[in-house]
Design a protein around this motif. Structure first.
Motif, short mmCIF file in Angstrom:
data_model
loop_
_atom_site.label_atom_id
_atom_site.label_comp_id
_atom_site.label_asym_id
_atom_site.label_seq_id
_atom_site.Cartn_x
_atom_site.Cartn_y
_atom_site.Cartn_z
N LEU B 339 39.64 21.01 38.53
CA LEU B 339 38.98 21.64 37.38
C LEU B 339 37.50 21.27 37.28
CD1 LEU B 339 39.73 23.45 34.78
CD2 LEU B 339 39.70 21.29 33.57
N PRO B 340 37.13 19.99 37.39
CA PRO B 340 35.72 19.59 37.22
C PRO B 340 34.79 20.18 38.27
CG PRO B 340 37.17 17.68 37.06
CD PRO B 340 38.00 18.82 37.55
N GLU B 341 35.28 20.71 39.37
CA GLU B 341 34.38 21.35 40.34
C GLU B 341 34.54 22.86 40.34
OE1 GLU B 341 35.95 20.84 44.40
OE2 GLU B 341 37.06 19.11 43.62
N LYS B 342 35.74 23.36 39.94
CA LYS B 342 36.02 24.79 40.07
C LYS B 342 35.70 25.60 38.82
CE LYS B 342 38.04 25.32 44.22
NZ LYS B 342 37.52 26.27 45.21
N ALA B 343 35.91 25.01 37.63
CA ALA B 343 35.78 25.79 36.39
C ALA B 343 34.35 26.25 36.17
CB ALA B 343 36.28 24.98 35.21
N LEU B 344 34.19 27.43 35.58
CA LEU B 344 32.86 27.98 35.31
C LEU B 344 32.02 27.01 34.47
CD1 LEU B 344 33.48 31.76 34.41
CD2 LEU B 344 32.84 30.76 36.61
N CYS B 345 32.64 26.43 33.45
CA CYS B 345 31.89 25.59 32.52
C CYS B 345 31.37 24.32 33.20
CB CYS B 345 32.71 25.27 31.27
SG CYS B 345 34.16 24.27 31.60
N PHE B 346 31.92 24.02 34.37
CA PHE B 346 31.40 22.88 35.13
C PHE B 346 30.51 23.34 36.29
CE2 PHE B 346 35.30 20.90 33.33
CZ PHE B 346 34.68 19.88 32.65
N GLY B 347 30.18 24.63 36.30
CA GLY B 347 29.32 25.14 37.36
C GLY B 347 30.07 25.67 38.56
N GLY B 348 31.40 25.76 38.45
CA GLY B 348 32.20 26.29 39.56
C GLY B 348 32.25 27.80 39.55
N ASP B 349 33.18 28.37 40.36
CA ASP B 349 33.20 29.82 40.53
C ASP B 349 34.49 30.46 40.02
OD1 ASP B 349 34.99 28.87 42.33
OD2 ASP B 349 34.02 29.71 44.11
N THR B 350 35.37 29.67 39.39
CA THR B 350 36.68 30.20 38.99
C THR B 350 36.80 30.25 37.48
OG1 THR B 350 37.57 29.12 40.96
CG2 THR B 350 39.17 29.97 39.37
N LEU B 351 37.20 31.44 36.97
CA LEU B 351 37.43 31.56 35.53
C LEU B 351 38.79 30.95 35.20
CD1 LEU B 351 36.68 32.66 32.72
CD2 LEU B 351 37.72 34.85 33.37
N THR B 352 38.80 29.92 34.37
CA THR B 352 40.04 29.23 34.04
C THR B 352 40.33 29.31 32.55
OG1 THR B 352 38.96 27.12 33.56
CG2 THR B 352 39.57 27.53 35.86
N ALA B 353 41.54 28.90 32.19
CA ALA B 353 41.93 28.88 30.78
C ALA B 353 40.98 28.00 29.98
CB ALA B 353 43.37 28.36 30.66
N THR B 354 40.52 26.92 30.60
CA THR B 354 39.58 26.02 29.94
C THR B 354 38.28 26.74 29.57
OG1 THR B 354 40.51 24.09 31.04
CG2 THR B 354 38.24 23.89 30.25
N ASP B 355 37.78 27.57 30.53
CA ASP B 355 36.55 28.31 30.26
C ASP B 355 36.72 29.24 29.06
OD1 ASP B 355 35.11 27.24 32.48
OD2 ASP B 355 36.35 28.49 33.78
N ILE B 356 37.87 29.89 29.00
CA ILE B 356 38.14 30.80 27.88
C ILE B 356 38.08 30.03 26.56
CG2 ILE B 356 39.89 32.31 26.83
CD1 ILE B 356 38.69 33.55 29.32
N ALA B 357 38.72 28.85 26.55
CA ALA B 357 38.74 28.05 25.33
C ALA B 357 37.34 27.59 24.95
CB ALA B 357 39.67 26.86 25.50
N VAL B 358 36.54 27.22 25.96
CA VAL B 358 35.16 26.80 25.69
C VAL B 358 34.36 27.98 25.13
CG1 VAL B 358 33.00 26.02 26.76
CG2 VAL B 358 35.18 24.94 27.39
N ALA B 359 34.54 29.17 25.75
CA ALA B 359 33.81 30.36 25.30
C ALA B 359 34.20 30.75 23.88
CB ALA B 359 34.07 31.52 26.26
N ALA B 360 35.48 30.48 23.54
CA ALA B 360 35.96 30.83 22.21
C ALA B 360 35.56 29.78 21.18
CB ALA B 360 37.49 30.99 22.24
N GLY B 361 34.91 28.75 21.63
CA GLY B 361 34.47 27.69 20.72
C GLY B 361 35.60 26.78 20.28
N ARG B 362 36.69 26.80 21.01
CA ARG B 362 37.83 25.99 20.63
C ARG B 362 37.74 24.60 21.25
NH1 ARG B 362 43.87 28.32 20.86
NH2 ARG B 362 43.00 29.62 19.24
N LEU B 363 36.86 24.46 22.20
CA LEU B 363 36.82 23.24 22.98
C LEU B 363 35.38 23.01 23.42
CD1 LEU B 363 38.61 21.15 24.66
CD2 LEU B 363 38.52 22.83 26.50
#
Lengths: 362, 529
Positions: B339-363
């Motif tokens: 996750l820390p290398e792949k997720a969008l919010c960490f600069g990666g290239d994969t849209l993950t559930a974590t990114d959605i939660a961050v975008a929704a302001g939940r996390l």
């Protein structure tokens, strides 16, 4: 036509037979494993349509009897299944043409397959109950008034007994039950031999094929992520009676049987309602909010609501989510004589049988 | 009294220091190929975090939960070849040991199979006498083959273990150093399933010895003198020495620990628990502070067993779950520990559930600016879809129509909505991300009896069973005064005379306080014999 049972059908029979066990009959798991192993080793078993029997062919009627809990430690195998058959042949001085099961419900669906694996005899596509019932006199050959002897009860240690005569089916049942208990509550039997004519006239015909078809439908529904309970109901022309959770299970041993009751609290469409089922090894009568709505000989089955897997009376547990369904009984069980043997009164409930499948109950 | 709880998971090794019911320190570190390295690192981090706390000086016990043994079976690695000795002929001849096993696992574990005469009846009568001469000659064959692990299973051994013990004695005369698993020590009624468990156990003992030795070294290297316990799948613990002998009891202890930890941290004893990790969400049900157990048989790596396992439903939804097709496809793929290398919010290239939660302001995680460009509809719809997945799986686990609380734990629990039908309250707790390590730290010891009683009244039988279970719990290290009954079940047996019934009783108790370390280094008796 006689044909070979294929390996996949063994799995399907296991699923279908457990549903037709109506809570009793013992899990087919171990017997199914034996049959599967036989197939993996290259063996094959022939299934004979009843019409292929000549009227004077001699058919062995076999079973494992005893307490399902003991079956979990001492399992039937092919040699043990065959033993009483060979004893019967020696006693009669005749060879059997084919073998069939007493009951299609539960582990006994596989009993003739085990005999076949050990002997090469073909299996007749028929049984004498169309389901599972706890006692010998509840089979169709008894309802038809046929002879109940000779009857062989075998012990794994060779303390075998041939019952050459008996005053009646119930009396013979009591005697052999005591033998079975002495053997450690597991015995194999070869029951009164039947002629081809008797089988064709009085057995429940093509019930193995029907159990396999039922199993096939359940598996298809599971694979397709459809509701396997509804698939069972549709495939067997049954009725869904109740969906709920197990709130209480009471069991007691009286007169050598597992008797008790199952109490369910409704879910979904049945929310707020209660359902109670009584059993004597098999499920016998169901009440919804206190009113009788289903009784033997209608088949009462309790299935896991999600997997569609049948649940035996010995493995019901608090909290299980289950669906109660009814499947139609055999016509012979609905006759006056049939109801005398397997109707509600045969299980101590003083009420008349009324099928859930009657369109307009009187 | 302070304790350390450690959960060695597939991705992370979590550790907590607990004193008087309070979490004093909690750390997370990556699991390592040599699991002991991860434990050593977690202990170093934990002791650093707890530096200066007197609790760190008063550690009375270290409890480790590990998925190592389950994974060994699933991955068919680190397993020893086993000789299967079955006592019970003439019964069961048609069902030899290893029947029904997946071929690859049997290929790795099947050393040899031996079936001999002997065994008992349901009421304790002898089925046929044990063939001692045959045991001896088979033992010589096994010795010649070079196999060092063995499982002995006798018919109805949960009722009477005589045949298994006697056979083991004869075998030891021939092979003094062979590792023997007796089936009655680890299984219940159900001969094939019990034998399967015994075979798995025998094949895992070598790994278990190496693993517990490594854990002990990690403790010693960290300057911790407290005894080592391993957690079992029923939320209880055993001493390291017992776990070495019975590694199969450690199967699936992770989800159990997580649920027990959730109960402890929330103060709720009856609730649903959802543990959202990186890849999956597990939902279970707490009853009396313990996970409700599954009714059905449990398959481990394709082998049928009757283990005590929590009733869990798992779905492929976690913080690392990949979101595709413009939010219409959720999973089943997951970036997992990457996750820390792949997720969008960490600069990666994969849209993950974590990114959605961050975008929704939940996390708040990573850099929210990196997900700002996601279309609002996509964020809203995929979040709703994931919440529906959670709600559906929670509802499937629920067995009561009345509303129940739901405890949300695990690193991905931000995916759990605050309101769901049938849920009275979604409970979120501090330290939820290390609930599994907390569950390990608070584990108790248990004793169980599962046996058929005949010829006595029900009350007498239940009383005898309770006392026997209590004795076993005390032998396993429980404080006698704290032992209480957790579960009683009795089933009268059809057709059997004499009021025969099968009774299962399970009791639990707190770990006995260790006032002095015994000189032998084994402060309590090693468990049921």
């Amino acid at each position: 036509m006689s044909r070979l049972i294929d390996a996949d059908e063994l799995d399907l029979l296991s699923i279908g037979a457990w549903i037709l066990g109506t809570g009793g009959g013992g899990s087919p798991y171990a017997s199914h494993l034996v049959a599967r192993q036989f197939y993996e080793d290259g063996g094959r078993i022939a299934l004979l349509d009843p019409d292929e029997l000549a009227d004077d062919d001699l058919v062995a009627v076999v079973s494992t009897m005893g307490a399902p809990l003991v079956f979990q430690e001492r399992m039937t195998d092919a040699a043990f299944a065959l033993k009483p058959v060979r004893m019967m042949e020696a006693y009669l001085g005749r060879r059997f043409r084919a073998v069939m099961t007493v009951e299609i419900g539960g582990c006994n669906a596989f009993q003739p397959l085990l005999v076949a694996a050990a002997s090469g005899l073909p299996v007749v596509d028929a049984d004498a109950m169309g389901r599972a019932y706890p006692e010998a006199q509840m089979q169709t050959f008894s309802i038809a008034g046929l002879q109940m002897v000779p009857h062989v009860v075998s012990d794994i240690r060779d303390n075998d007994v041939i019952i050459p005569s008996a005053s009646g089916w119930r009396e013979m049942e009591r005697v052999r039950r005591k033998l079975c208990t002495e053997y450690g509550s597991v015995a194999t039997t070869c029951q009164a031999p039947r002629t081809g004519a008797e089988v064709k006239r009085h057995a429940v015909l093509r019930s193995l094929s029907q159990a396999i078809a039922l199993g096939r439908e359940v598996r298809r529904a599971r694979t397709a992520h459809e509701d396997p309970v509804l698939a069972t109901v549709a495939a067997a022309h049954g009725k869904r009676l109740f969906t709920g959770k197990v709130m209480d299970v009471q069991r007691r041993t009286t007169e050598g049987f597992l008797r008790g009751s199952l109490s369910l609290s409704g879910l979904d469409a049945d929310a707020g309602a209660r359902f109670e089922i009584k059993f004597q090894n098999e499920f016998t009568i169901g009440h919804r909010d206190g009113a009788v709505i289903v009784t033997t000989p209608d088949l009462i089955c309790v299935l896991d609501s999600i997997s569609g897997e049948a649940i035996g009376t010995e493995s019901l547990r608090y909290g299980q989510r289950v669906t109660v369904i009814a499947l139609p009984s055999q016509p012979i069980h609905r006759t006056e004589e049939g109801l005398r043997h397997v109707g509600p009164r045969a299980f101590g409930h003083d009420i008349d049988f009324r099928s859930v499948f009657e369109e307009h109950p009187a | 009294m302070s304790r350390i709880g450690i959960d060695v998971g597939g991705t992370n090794t979590d550790a907590v220091l607990l004193e008087d019911g309070k979490v004093l320190a909690a750390v997370k570190s990556p699991t390592t190929a040599d699991v002991a390295d991860g434990v050593r690192q977690a202990l170093a981090d934990l002791l650093a975090a707890a530096a200066g706390l007197p609790a760190a000086e008063r550690i009375e016990a270290v409890m480790i939960g590990t998925t190592h043994f389950t994974n060994a079976v699933i991955e068919r690695r680190h397993l020893d070849r086993v000789a299967a000795l079955r006592v019970g002929l003439p019964a069961n001849a048609g069902l030899p040991p290893f029947i029904g096993w997946p071929k690859d696992l049997a290929g790795v574990m099947r050393g040899s199979t031996h079936m001999l005469r002997g065994g008992h009846e349901y009421d304790g009568r002898i089925l046929v006498p044990l063939d001692r001469a045959a045991v001896r000659s088979e033992a010589h064959r096994i010795a010649d083959s070079g196999i060092t692990a063995m499982a002995i299973t006798s018919v109805f051994s949960p009722l009477t273990d005589e045949c298994e013990r006697e056979a083991a004695e004869v075998v030891r005369e021939v092979m003094p150093d062979v590792r023997i698993t007796l089936s009655h020590e680890i299984g219940r009624i159900g001969m094939l399933e019990r034998e399967n468990a015994a075979l798995l156990n025998a094949g895992l003992q070598g790994l278990a010895q190496r693993t517990t030795a490594a854990f002990r070294r990690a403790l010693r290297d960290s300057g911790i003198a407290a005894p080592l316990y391993l957690t079992q799948n029923d939320g209880t613990i055993v001493q390291g020495a017992v776990a070495e002998r019975h590694p199969v009891y450690c199967f699936a202890s992770g989800p159990t620990n997580s649920m027990r930890g959730a109960a402890f941290l929330s103060g709720l004893s009856d609730a649903l628990v959802v543990d959202v990790g990186g890849t999956t969400s597990d939902v279970g049900c707490l009853k009396g502070g313990f996970p409700r157990q599954a009714n059905a048989t449990v398959e481990i790596g394709g082998v049928r067993t009757l283990f005590r396992m929590p009733d869990l439903i798992s779905i492929g939804l976690g913080g690392g779950t990949e979101v595709g097709e413009g939010g219409r496809r959720i999973g089943p793929g997951s970036v997992g520990f990457r996750l820390p290398e792949k997720a969008l919010c960490f600069g990666g290239d994969t849209l993950t559930a974590t990114d959605i939660a961050v975008a929704a302001g939940r996390l708040a995680l990573g850099d929210p600016r990196r997900v700002r460009a996601l279309p609002a509809a996509l964020v809203r719809d995929s979040l709703a879809r994931m919440e529906r997945m959670v709600a559906e799986v929670v509802d499937r686990m629920k067995t009561d129509a009345a509303p129940m609380p739901l405890i949300a734990v695990g690193g991905g629990s931000f995916l759990v909505p605050d309101h769901m039908e049938g849920i009275s309250e979604v409970v979120r707790i501090e330290h939820h991300a290390v609930a599994n390590a907390v569950g390990a730290a608070i584990a108790q010891v248990s004793g169980e009896v599962d046996r058929i009683f005949s010829g006595v009244e029900r009350e007498t039988a239940l009383d005898r069973a309770s006392r026997e279970a209590t004795r076993r719990a005390i032998e396993a290290g429980a404080e006698a005064s704290s032992v209480q009954t957790l579960d009683v079940e009795d089933i009268p047996i059809a057709y059997l005379p004499g009021n025969a019934r099968r009774i299962r009783v399970r009791v639990i108790g707190e770990i006995r306080r260790l006032t002095t370390q015994s000189s032998s280094g084994r402060p309590c008796s090693p468990g049921p014999r």
